[in-house]
Design an enzyme around this catalytic site. Structure first.
Site, mmCIF file in Angstrom:
data_model
loop_
_atom_site.group_PDB
_atom_site.id
_atom_site.type_symbol
_atom_site.label_atom_id
_atom_site.label_comp_id
_atom_site.label_asym_id
_atom_site.label_seq_id
_atom_site.Cartn_x
_atom_site.Cartn_y
_atom_site.Cartn_z
ATOM 1 N N SER A 1 -10.711 -12.619 -1.358
ATOM 2 C CA SER A 1 -9.640 -11.938 -3.078
ATOM 3 C C SER A 1 -9.700 -13.612 -3.344
ATOM 4 O O SER A 1 -10.077 -14.706 -2.924
ATOM 5 C CB SER A 1 -7.885 -11.935 -2.983
ATOM 6 O OG SER A 1 -7.783 -11.981 -4.126
ATOM 7 N N GLY B 1 -11.683 4.944 1.950
ATOM 8 C CA GLY B 1 -11.729 6.187 1.011
ATOM 9 C C GLY B 1 -10.907 6.162 -0.270
ATOM 10 O O GLY B 1 -11.144 6.889 -0.870
ATOM 11 N N ARG B 2 -11.135 5.019 -0.995
ATOM 12 C CA ARG B 2 -11.147 4.709 -2.408
ATOM 13 C C ARG B 2 -10.977 3.169 -2.740
ATOM 14 O O ARG B 2 -11.399 1.962 -1.923
ATOM 15 C CB ARG B 2 -9.842 5.453 -2.792
ATOM 16 C CG ARG B 2 -8.625 4.160 -2.472
ATOM 17 C CD ARG B 2 -7.414 4.668 -2.878
ATOM 18 N NE ARG B 2 -5.417 3.761 -2.218
ATOM 19 C CZ ARG B 2 -4.696 3.747 -2.665
ATOM 20 N NH1 ARG B 2 -4.295 4.851 -3.433
ATOM 21 N NH2 ARG B 2 -3.963 2.614 -2.830
ATOM 22 N N ASP C 1 -8.387 2.873 12.234
ATOM 23 C CA ASP C 1 -6.906 1.479 11.925
ATOM 24 C C ASP C 1 -7.277 0.381 12.472
ATOM 25 O O ASP C 1 -7.562 0.033 13.942
ATOM 26 C CB ASP C 1 -5.599 2.139 12.430
ATOM 27 C CG ASP C 1 -4.398 1.043 11.873
ATOM 28 O OD1 ASP C 1 -5.122 -0.013 11.928
ATOM 29 O OD2 ASP C 1 -3.487 1.402 12.882
ATOM 30 N N VAL C 2 -7.478 -0.851 11.843
ATOM 31 C CA VAL C 2 -8.175 -1.625 11.968
ATOM 32 C C VAL C 2 -7.109 -3.047 12.239
ATOM 33 O O VAL C 2 -7.365 -3.772 13.002
ATOM 34 C CB VAL C 2 -8.608 -2.608 10.955
ATOM 35 C CG1 VAL C 2 -9.872 -2.345 10.478
ATOM 36 C CG2 VAL C 2 -8.465 -3.007 9.870
ATOM 37 N N TYR D 1 -0.317 -11.713 2.307
ATOM 38 C CA TYR D 1 -2.737 -11.807 1.469
ATOM 39 C C TYR D 1 -2.703 -12.893 1.305
ATOM 40 O O TYR D 1 -3.928 -12.730 1.524
ATOM 41 C CB TYR D 1 -1.378 -10.650 0.056
ATOM 42 C CG TYR D 1 -3.034 -9.980 -0.356
ATOM 43 C CD1 TYR D 1 -3.891 -9.326 -0.232
ATOM 44 C CD2 TYR D 1 -3.434 -11.248 -1.479
ATOM 45 C CE1 TYR D 1 -5.094 -9.181 -0.514
ATOM 46 C CE2 TYR D 1 -4.404 -10.704 -1.850
ATOM 47 C CZ TYR D 1 -4.896 -9.019 -1.183
ATOM 48 O OH TYR D 1 -6.199 -8.718 -2.228
#
Length: 268
Positions: free
Chosen positions: A148, A18-19, A66-67, A160
């Protein structure tokens, strides 16, 4: 100059589109000829992004996904195949991020679990649902995971970072298992990227840029370009790799270098 049409006739599903990086990747692949399904946990945001691409003459649809929900990941893959007739590329971009509290004792189980579930297990859910269709692409099928630099070195954010490190490992194991099915699996590991998630913290981005050997933080388009390469047939003999797209942060330490050089004459 018109973009190269490396994805003409291909269908792509992108999560978290979405972004930010997901939206930029959708735009890049669609500009190169792909039909793209933009999925996001915010269905309205995905629909708005897809509409913007269609306004540019590109082929794009949107779906809520929604994963963390297996039914929704299965449905998103089915939607891509239903609308485009095939699925050639899966880009796992959805993630969850919780900032570390001041004390390790204050890390909440639910925050840890959510970051791993969305970022790591969500990618597995999507790959599992997509794999039969990627295999049917006849050697063209591939998965590109968005990892990442946090999965490579210590930049904070326990959950994360652990999830992104796990995603790099999952990339390698999936690549080994799925190669015989003609499906490649690779990962792009971005450094700091100026996405909408940094809104209101522009000063932090400016400070971060000072530590990057290339002198700036990343743009979503930087990551999209790397995804486009790994998803294209230009990378037909590449699988199981982690590609840092990080302005050199993993190979340089600007702060330490500056400290060591303080007061010394510059070398020619």
């Amino acid at each position: 100059m018109a973009p190269t049409k490396r994805f003409e006739g291909c269908a792509v599903l992108i999560t978290g589109a979405g972004r930010g990086i997901g939206e930029a990747t959708a735009r890049r692949l669609a500009a190169e000829g792909a039909a793209v399904l933009l999925t996001d946990i915010d269905g309205e945001r995905a629909a708005k992004a897809a509409a913007a691409l269609r306004a540019e003459g590109l082929t794009a649809e949107a779906a809520l996904c929604d994963v963390a929900d297996r039914e929704q990941t299965d449905a998103a893959v089915a939607t891509a195949v239903d609308r485009f007739g095939r699925l050639d590329v899966l880009v796992n971009n959805a993630y969850s991020f919780h900032q570390d509290p001041e004390s390790l004792e204050d890390v909440r189980d639910e925050d840890w679990a959510l970051d791993l579930d969305i970022t790591l297990t969500g990618a597995l859910r999507c790959a599992r649902a997509a794999m039969p269709h990627l295999e049917a692409a006849g050697g063209r099928g591939c998965v590109v995971n968005i990892g990442s630099v946090n999965g490579e070195q210590d930049f904070g954010a326990h959950a994360y970072s652990a999830a992104k490190a796990g995603l790099a490992s999952l990339t390698r194991t999936l690549a080994g298992q799925c190669a015989a099915r003609g499906v490649r699996v690779n990962l792009v590991a971005p450094g700091t990227v100026a996405t909408p998630g940094w809104a209101g913290r522009e000063a932090s981005l400016q400070r971060a840029a000072e530590h990057y050997p290339l002198g700036r933080v990343g743009r979503p388009e930087d990551i999209a370009a790397a995804v486009a390469f790994l998803a294209s047939e230009d990378a037909a003999w590449i699988t199981g790799v982690t590609l840092p797209v990080d302005g050199g942060i993993l190979i340089g330490n600007v702060g330490l270098r500056g400290a060591l050089r303080a007061g010394r004459p510059r070398t020619p």
